[in-house]
Design an enzyme around this catalytic site. Structure first.
Site, mmCIF file in Angstrom:
data_model
loop_
_atom_site.group_PDB
_atom_site.id
_atom_site.type_symbol
_atom_site.label_atom_id
_atom_site.label_comp_id
_atom_site.label_asym_id
_atom_site.label_seq_id
_atom_site.Cartn_x
_atom_site.Cartn_y
_atom_site.Cartn_z
ATOM 1 N N SER A 325 14.164 -38.553 0.911
ATOM 2 C CA SER A 325 15.425 -38.328 0.209
ATOM 3 C C SER A 325 15.143 -37.666 -1.125
ATOM 4 O O SER A 325 13.999 -37.579 -1.565
ATOM 5 C CB SER A 325 16.179 -39.646 -0.002
ATOM 6 O OG SER A 325 15.509 -40.473 -0.936
ATOM 7 N N LYS A 326 16.198 -37.201 -1.770
ATOM 8 C CA LYS A 326 16.080 -36.633 -3.109
ATOM 9 C C LYS A 326 17.444 -36.697 -3.775
ATOM 10 O O LYS A 326 18.480 -36.609 -3.111
ATOM 11 C CB LYS A 326 15.627 -35.176 -3.035
ATOM 12 C CG LYS A 326 14.947 -34.710 -4.314
ATOM 13 C CD LYS A 326 13.556 -35.297 -4.431
ATOM 14 C CE LYS A 326 12.815 -34.780 -5.645
ATOM 15 N NZ LYS A 326 11.451 -35.317 -5.728
ATOM 16 N N ALA A 327 17.432 -36.857 -5.079
ATOM 17 C CA ALA A 327 18.653 -36.800 -5.874
ATOM 18 C C ALA A 327 18.474 -35.728 -6.935
ATOM 19 O O ALA A 327 17.475 -35.722 -7.661
ATOM 20 C CB ALA A 327 18.939 -38.153 -6.527
#
Length: 813
Positions: A325-327
């Site tokens: 994931s990444k934000a």
């Protein structure tokens, strides 16, 4: 003081309204409005409050403002106003409840929302305005692919909020509000009926095709929203849990659909969180463009950057229970002072993460105020990335605990005391160097322990990956490793005879960039170029292309530096490569198309980022495990030993994949990046299939597989706490851990073809039989160890049993 107590230690707002004993000039009833604003600029609090009161037809007769200290938390602005109704306004409970809610929201509203509801369309109300501006931002990365000019961010919001069309946008906002009204949410059939009615009205009333497209897309966003915190009374920002299909543009090439997307719309920021598995882990980064033009460009590709980073994370997370994931949070700090920029960034981190918590925690508050059309528990973990500081990490963990997250200490990794600092211990670089070591042997036929070799790098001595890679190169190979060029944000240094190691390590240990390299330590043909001159900028920007070396290690720099349009600059005039080997320490430095072109045109071997720098994410996963299994004190007291064991496991996992990578590359062909992706896909496919199968297993059968998870952990951590794993670790996480451990074991030992040829529905059964046969082989090997026979013959048999005994016993070839 009661209002102060409500907001102390937080970033919230508390409001109280009561009737005054003082009558107005004409005998009308007056009211006291008291508000406490935590960590809000006093002039902004006063401006927002008076503007909102004006919209509700209340005149301010007098006001008093105090700004008081809240200790380490900052300040609290206390505002007391005497107001009287005008133009027929009513001082009833419904009006005051709405005013309280909107005052609480005022701190967190974007400038675009404030302009819309305070200036352009004051009849609209804050909630509807917030929904409209949020949807406009969601549409930007999707619609700009259709027509970048017509669907620029400014054009999108201008079109949707035109007097001619804004009533339709407001009706769509009402549809959204009704869909997620906790007192009676719209059913699927009612949603479809009302959506059709809105589309018919838009079709007959809106002649502008661009406006039609945008309004129809807004209706699609309503349909593809699975959760929102729009009705949360004390929310910091507006959050959407989106079905990822809404983010697909008809103009883009087909690509994998993520598992989930969160979009957060807050004051001076917009953020995306993209993940590729139900349980996922990835970094949170802040992007702060320096100009309006750059901000607009970043806004258009913010989602794609987040998607690309999350997808790369998914590929490299193959060895751990968490998916990728990444934000990415785009923050508007244009025109602010250094202190103002920092204030806005810190507030953006708080608002973004607290809104994520709104959408994932299961508490009495969220059950009451959030309508859930997803229906599944969501487990995700964050890590610090660009511009996130230790104070942010501490706040996020404390907030997760206060909000009722199941494992708050694990919600964000790298907590200063209870984490494993990636830069301090060089965890990412340990893996990068293993891949470099294996690649030098396979690609160039050089044993770096014995042979001299040259390296060029991007990323400075003060950087995490680059600085630690310099230390490891010198530790492992001494003067055999020659750094012929290195570039960072400040400039570059180059020397065909190798930059002086003593000087390089001085920069590393003193956390200094390459511009501080002492020119007197250069060889006859060496040079240092600084970016304070035009020629220095040109030299820095071209170093990775110009300098000739055995290997190039991008260990810093912006994504997509080498792309399909400029990749030929990496080649010499005769078409041969300036470096025949690239080991990607930095994420996405070379685009996919450029990687393939470099291989096709010049035969360059590229070890892809998802393989080369995976050890950072593995370390973060171990931090998550430690946060769940150990107290902070237990971890701290045993940290040295745990870190030592983690580093050993990192090198082992890196070598396992590196050997498989080159084995399959040499046996089956293709480019190394293709083989790297095949390995990641094989492990991830097997993990997902095994995790699904494990849901059907009995508790007794799952218990038999727990040793896989135990063996995955550092020994000290497992010895201390694995007996408590069932009570401290979510069942979803345990299931994923077992699945990922077994999947990586199968692929690294037997290769990708073994897994790819197995039907998914049979994979779990075969994997279990494989474990049984592996145990049988281990018993046989032990018996052989005790057998009297020639030593060389014994070693050969043991090697054969280790290489293929379990698979041969299975009868699958």
């Amino acid at each position: 003081m009661q209002l102060f107590e409500k907001v102390t230690g937080t970033d919230g707002i508390a409001v109280d309204i009561e009737e005054s004993y003082l009558d107005g000039k004409h005998g009308e009833t007056q009211y006291w409005v008291d508000a406490a604003f935590a960590n809000t600029l006093p002039h902004f609090a006063l401006e927002q409050a008076t503007q909102l009161l004006f919209l509700h037809n209340f005149d301010v007769q007098r006001a008093h403002l105090d700004n008081v200290s809240d200790g380490d938390n900052g300040t609290v602005t206390l505002l007391r106003m005497l107001v009287s109704p005008v133009n027929g306004a009513r001082g009833d409970e419904a009006t005051f409840n709405l005013m309280k809610q909107e005052l609480k929201r005022s701190k967190w509203l974007t400038p675009a929302t404030m302009d819309l509801v305070y200036e352009q369309q004051p009849w609209m109300g804050v909630r509807r305005g917030e929904i409209i501006t949020a949807m406009c931002t969601i549409m930007h990365p999707i619609m700009s692919k259709e027509n970048a000019i017509a669907f620029s961010k400014g054009n999108i919001i201008d079109t949707v909020t035109k007097d001619r069309y804004v009533k339709h946008a407001a009706a769509i906002a009402d549809l959204f509000l009704d869909r997620f009204n906790p007192k009676g949410p719209l059913s699927e059939s009612e949603l479809e009926r009302r959506s059709d009615e809105l589309k018919k009205a838009i079709d007959s009333d809106v002649e502008d095709t661009n406006a039609q497209e945008l309004l129809f897309k807004m209706i699609d966003i309503v349909k593809h929203t699975l959760r929102t915190n729009i009705y949360m009374n004390n929310r910091y920002a507006l959050g959407f849990r989106l079905d990822p299909k809404i983010m697909v543009s008809s103009k883009e090439k087909p690509r994998d659909i993520p598992y989930g997307v969160f979009y957060i719309h807050g004051r001076r920021f917009d953020g995306y969180h993209v993940r590729f598995r139900d349980i996922a882990r990835g970094g949170l980064r802040l992007v702060t463009p320096s100009s309006p033009e750059q901000f607009s460009l970043e806004s258009a590709h913010q989602y794609d950057e987040c998607y690309g980073l999350a997808f790369a994370q998914q590929l490299k997370n193959k060895d751990i229970p968490e998916g990728g994931s990444k934000a990415v949070v785009l923050v508007d700090t244009i025109g602010l002072s250094k202190g103002g920029k920092d204030f806005v960034m810190r507030k953006s981190v708080k608002a973004f993460t607290d809104t994520i918590l709104d959408l994932v925690v299961d508490t009495e508050e969220t059950r009451k105020e959030i309508v859930d059309f997803h229906g599944k528990k969501e487990v995700l973990y964050l890590g610090p990335d660009e511009q996130v500081i230790p104070e942010d990490i501490n706040w996020v963990i404390q907030r997760a605990a206060k909000r009722g997250y199941d494992t708050p200490a694990a919600f964000m990794s790298s907590k200063p005391r209870a984490g494993i600092n990636h830069k301090e211990y060089g965890v990412t670089s340990e893996g990068v160097n293993v891949y470099l070591d294996v690649a030098l042997k396979h690609v160039l036929g050089k044993d770096p322990k014995k042979d001299s070799f040259t390296i060029k790098m991007t990323g400075g001595p003060d950087g995490d990956v680059a600085g630690n890679e310099l230390k490891i190169l010198h530790r492992e190979y001494g003067d055999n490793a020659k750094i012929v060029g290195i570039a960072d944000h400040s400039g570059c240094a180059e020397d065909p005879d190798g930059l002086n190691w003593e000087e390089l390590l001085r920069l590393v240990h003193n956390n200094l960039s390459i511009e501080h390299f002492d020119p007197t330590r250069l060889g006859e043909n060496g040079a240092v170029h600084k970016v304070d001159t035009e020629s220095g900028v040109k030299a820095r920007n071209s170093m990775h292309n110009r300098i000739v070396a055995d290997a190039f290690v991008p260990a810093g720099g912006r994504p997509n530096t080498i792309d399909v349009h400029n990749y030929r600059h990496f080649l010499k005039a005769d078409g041969t490569p300036s470096a025949p080997l690239i080991v990607e320490g930095a994420n996405l430095f070379v685009t996919d198309d450029a990687r393939q072109a470099l291989f096709d045109d010049a035969g360059i071997a590229i070890v892809k980022d998802s393989s080369a720098n995976k050890c950072g994410v593995i370390t973060s996963s171990y931090e998550i495990c430690a946060a769940m299994l150990l107290s902070e004190e237990e971890f701290f007291e045993n940290k040295d030993q745990i870190v030592k064991e983690v580093l050993d496991k990192l090198r082992h996992l890196a070598r396992m994949e590196a050997e498989l990578l080159f084995r399959e590359f040499e046996n089956y062909g293709g480019s190394l990046p293709q083989v790297s992706k095949v390995i990641s896909d094989a492990v991830n496919t097997a993990t997902d299939a095994l995790a699904t199968a494990l849901e059907t297993f009995s508790e007794q059968d799952r218990e038999k597989l727990l040793p896989l998870f135990r063996d995955h952990l550092p020994k000290t951590m497992a010895d201390m706490a694995f007996d408590h794993v069932r009570e401290r670790v979510p069942e979803q996480y345990i299931r994923n851990a077992i699945a990922s451990c077994l999947a990586s074991k199968l692929v690294y030992k037997e290769g990708t073809k073994f897994v790819e040829t197995l039907p998914k529905q049979k994979l779990a059964a075969v994997a279990l039989r494989y474990l049984e046969k592996e145990h049988d082989v281990a018993v046989l090997k032990q018996a052989l160890e005790d057998t009297v026979m020639p030593e060389e013959e014994k070693k050969s048999i043991l090697k054969l049993l280790d290489a293929g005994g379990a698979r041969t016993a299975l009868g699958i070839f």
